[in-house]
Structure formats: C-alpha cells, structure tokens
Design an enzyme around this catalytic site. Structure first.
Site, short mmCIF file in Angstrom:
data_model
loop_
_atom_site.label_atom_id
_atom_site.label_comp_id
_atom_site.label_asym_id
_atom_site.label_seq_id
_atom_site.Cartn_x
_atom_site.Cartn_y
_atom_site.Cartn_z
N LYS A 121 0.83 -1.22 0.00
CA LYS A 121 0.00 0.00 0.00
C LYS A 121 0.85 1.26 0.00
O LYS A 121 0.47 2.26 -0.60
CB LYS A 121 -0.92 0.02 1.23
CG LYS A 121 -2.13 -0.87 1.10
CD LYS A 121 -3.17 -0.47 2.13
CE LYS A 121 -4.37 -1.38 2.08
NZ LYS A 121 -5.25 -1.20 3.24
N LYS A 205 -6.46 -10.39 -8.17
CA LYS A 205 -7.69 -10.35 -7.39
C LYS A 205 -8.63 -9.24 -7.89
O LYS A 205 -8.17 -8.17 -8.27
CB LYS A 205 -7.30 -10.04 -5.93
CG LYS A 205 -8.15 -10.75 -4.92
CD LYS A 205 -7.68 -10.45 -3.52
CE LYS A 205 -8.91 -10.24 -2.66
NZ LYS A 205 -8.64 -10.04 -1.27
N LYS A 208 -11.26 -2.92 -6.13
CA LYS A 208 -11.83 -1.63 -6.47
C LYS A 208 -10.76 -0.67 -6.97
O LYS A 208 -11.07 0.35 -7.57
CB LYS A 208 -12.55 -1.03 -5.27
CG LYS A 208 -11.64 -0.52 -4.19
CD LYS A 208 -12.45 0.21 -3.14
CE LYS A 208 -11.57 0.65 -1.98
NZ LYS A 208 -10.59 1.67 -2.34
#
Ligand code: TRP
Length: 343
Positions: A121, A205, A208
């Site tokens: 991240k 995966k 969003k």
C-alpha cells in the site's frame, strides 16, 4: 486449535470488519458477505465498518460518513441481520482507539515491519505514508481483541494480519501475567468464493483499485452493465473441460467457473458437469443471467436502504450501543491489567 486458544475460557465470538471505501464489488459479496450471512445463524457475530482504518490513507471528509452508510446498506441488503448480529461503525466505539494505543506498545517494530500489505500500500515512497498506515494491523488486532473475538472470517490476504493479532494477544497476556486474558483469534478462511479474480486478468484479485471498470462487477451495476462486463470478460478459445483438472493453467476459465459456482452454490465439478464441452459463447450468457438474477435483488434493496439514511443511522446507533456494552468492560479490565491510575 492451539493450546493457548483452547485454554481461553470466554465465549466464542466472530469478529470481522470491512472498509467503508465505496464501490463494493462481487469479490466482497462472494468472498465475505455470503459467509457472514451464514455465520450469523450459528454464532454471535460482530461486524464493523472500519472507518478508523479508512483514514490511514486520505479520505474526503464530505464523503466518509455516506460511505459508512453505503457499506452498511450493502451488508443489510445482502442479508446481514442487525437483530442477530452487531453492526456498527468503528469510530463510534472508543475502545478501538484506546486499545490500539496500548497494543502499539505491545507489538514489536520487527513484527509490524514484516507486514507485506504495508509495503504494497505504501509503495515506493513509504517515507510519505502515514504512521497510521504502518500501524494499521495493530488497530486491526485491537478491533478483534476489544471484543475478545475468537474467530475471524477473512480472505487469504488478511492471514498475515491475523497471525500478528495472535502474536500480540499472546505477548500481552505474557507481559502482564494475564494468562488467557485475550484469546488468540483463529482465522476462518472464507468459502468457495474466497478468491474472486479480475474479469480482465484471472491471476489478479478483483479489486476496487483496478483502473479498469470492466475488471469488476460493482454492487451498484444494473443488469445491462453486469451482462456487458461478463460478455467482455477475458476468456480463452477452448471449450470448458469436463473435469476440474482441465482448469489447470486456465486462470480466466477457472475464475468464471468459480464465480458461477459461488453464485449457484455449486462446486466447480458440478458446474463443469453441466457445462463441460461448451464454449464461452454459451457459458457467458448463462453466467450473466445467473449473476443478474442473484445480484439485482441485492442491488435494489441496497438502493432502497440508501434512500432512507435515517434507517441506516438507527441500525448503526443501536449497533454502537451494543458494541460499547461489550467492549467497555473489556477495556476497563485492560486498564487495570496495565496499571493505569483510577482504574
Ligand atoms: N483489514 C481488513 C481488510 O482490509 C479489514 C479489517 C479491519 C478487519 N479490522 C478487522 C477484518 C478486524 C477482520 C477483523 O479486509
């Protein structure tokens, strides 16, 4: 179960959380929500919209509360029942922040530095990431432990965070000579739909944050959009195999078969028994029809909840009261164990 977990005497309690980040998609539904809805029939469940986690990366203050309402609406539409389960927003329960601080002093730098999700991240410029993003998994441990959660339904990607929660619980119990005070929460890795992959790349995966809208089916997509996205999903030129082994090396085929199975509550073998030998020209329309049939009632319900924010607020308010009633006495005991004044 490990000895430590079996030695814990408290009640069994399921705890899980989801970020109120908008844009819920099919992966969240098949990977988590379907499972939550089933679990609440047999267990005491606590489900949290984790808005404290959301602000570890910048959020628009004008939108955050409505995103919290939106995710709650999605849960309710999918069948989470606020009379059976506790449903609330993390920021409305002070125990999370308080315990997170205390557990920040229990967790070791080395443990947290190993977390791969932070590295993913934060990206290359980790110096600019918030300290909150670094300590995100400690807050996650605090979520679970403030409720003495014993079982945590999560996807594969959260396994490492759950390991950390177990280490933190164990270390706290030892450091403060509070044997079995916190349980060591066990992961419940989620069912057949646990890994829903991108419609554009069967090795990634469904997410969003994927820039391609065509890669995912959103909760708010209407029937036409769902059908279009499935039609445009990546596949290959071969017919579907009749046996599961034939999906080897065909990630897109495996993903679409898996999605069909999760929606129809069938195994991949059962799906292939029906469609083996057929090409995608036939399979995709069947999948689109099934997806629309299963998802549109949920979409409609979610929209009607969203049109009635007062109803959602009432659910969240009641949830916060119940959540505080469980977590306050646990935090009070933590304060005593740590030795704070005025306990
Ligand atoms: N980090 C989890 C995720 O991204 C969300 C989460 C926050 C969570 N707190 C939790 C999940 C506690 C389980 C238990 O999916």
């Amino acid at each position: 179960m490990s000895d430590a977990a079996t030695a814990y005497q408290g009640p069994q309690r399921i705890y899980s959380g989801m970020q109120p980040s908008g844009d819920l998609h099919l992966g969240n539904y098949l990977g988590a929500l379907i499972n939550w809805v089933k679990l609440q029939e047999e267990w005491e469940c606590v489900f949290c919209a984790v808005d404290l986690h959301a602000i570890t990366v910048p959020q628009d203050p004008k939108k955050l509360a409505s995103q919290t309402r939106e995710i709650t609406a999605a849960w309710l539409a999918a069948g989470v029942d606020p009379d059976k389960s506790i449903v609330y927003a993390q920021s409305s329960v002070p125990a999370h922040s308080e315990l997170a601080w205390i557990l920040n002093c229990t967790a070791r730098m080395g443990w947290v530095e190993r977390m791969t999700q932070f590295k993913d991240k934060a990206g290359k410029d980790s110096e600019r990431a918030s300290v909150g993003l670094f300590t995100y998994p400690v807050l996650q441990a605090a979520d679970i432990l403030a409720f003495k959660g014993t079982h945590v339904p999560v996807g594969e990607d959260q396994k490492q965070h759950l390991e950390l929660s177990r280490d933190i619980a164990d270390r706290f119990n030892r450091d403060f000579d509070a044997e079995n005070f916190f349980p060591q929460p066990e992961p419940l890795i989620q069912g057949p739909g646990a890994r829903v992959m991108s419609l554009k790349d069967g090795t990634k995966k469904m997410s969003k944050s994927d820039p391609s809208e065509l890669s995912r089916i959103n909760f708010i997509d209407d029937a036409d959009v769902i059908a279009k996205k499935i039609k445009k999903a990546k596949s290959d030129a071969d017919a579907l195999p009749s046996e599961v082994e034939g999906l080897e090396g065909r990630p897109e085929a495996r993903n679409l078969v898996g999605i069909y199975g999760a929606l129809a509550e069938k195994t991949n073998a059962e799906v292939l028994a029906e469609f083996g030998g057929e090409g995608f020209g036939k399979f995709k329309p069947a999948l689109a029809e099934l997806a629309v049939e299963k998802l549109s009632p949920i979409t409609q319900k979610m929209r009607s909840y969203m049109d009635d924010p007062a109803q959602i607020d009432a659910v969240l308010k009641k949830g916060a009261e119940k959540a505080n009633a469980i977590s306050e006495p646990i935090i009070k005991e933590v304060r005593e164990i740590v030795g704070f004044w005025n306990t």
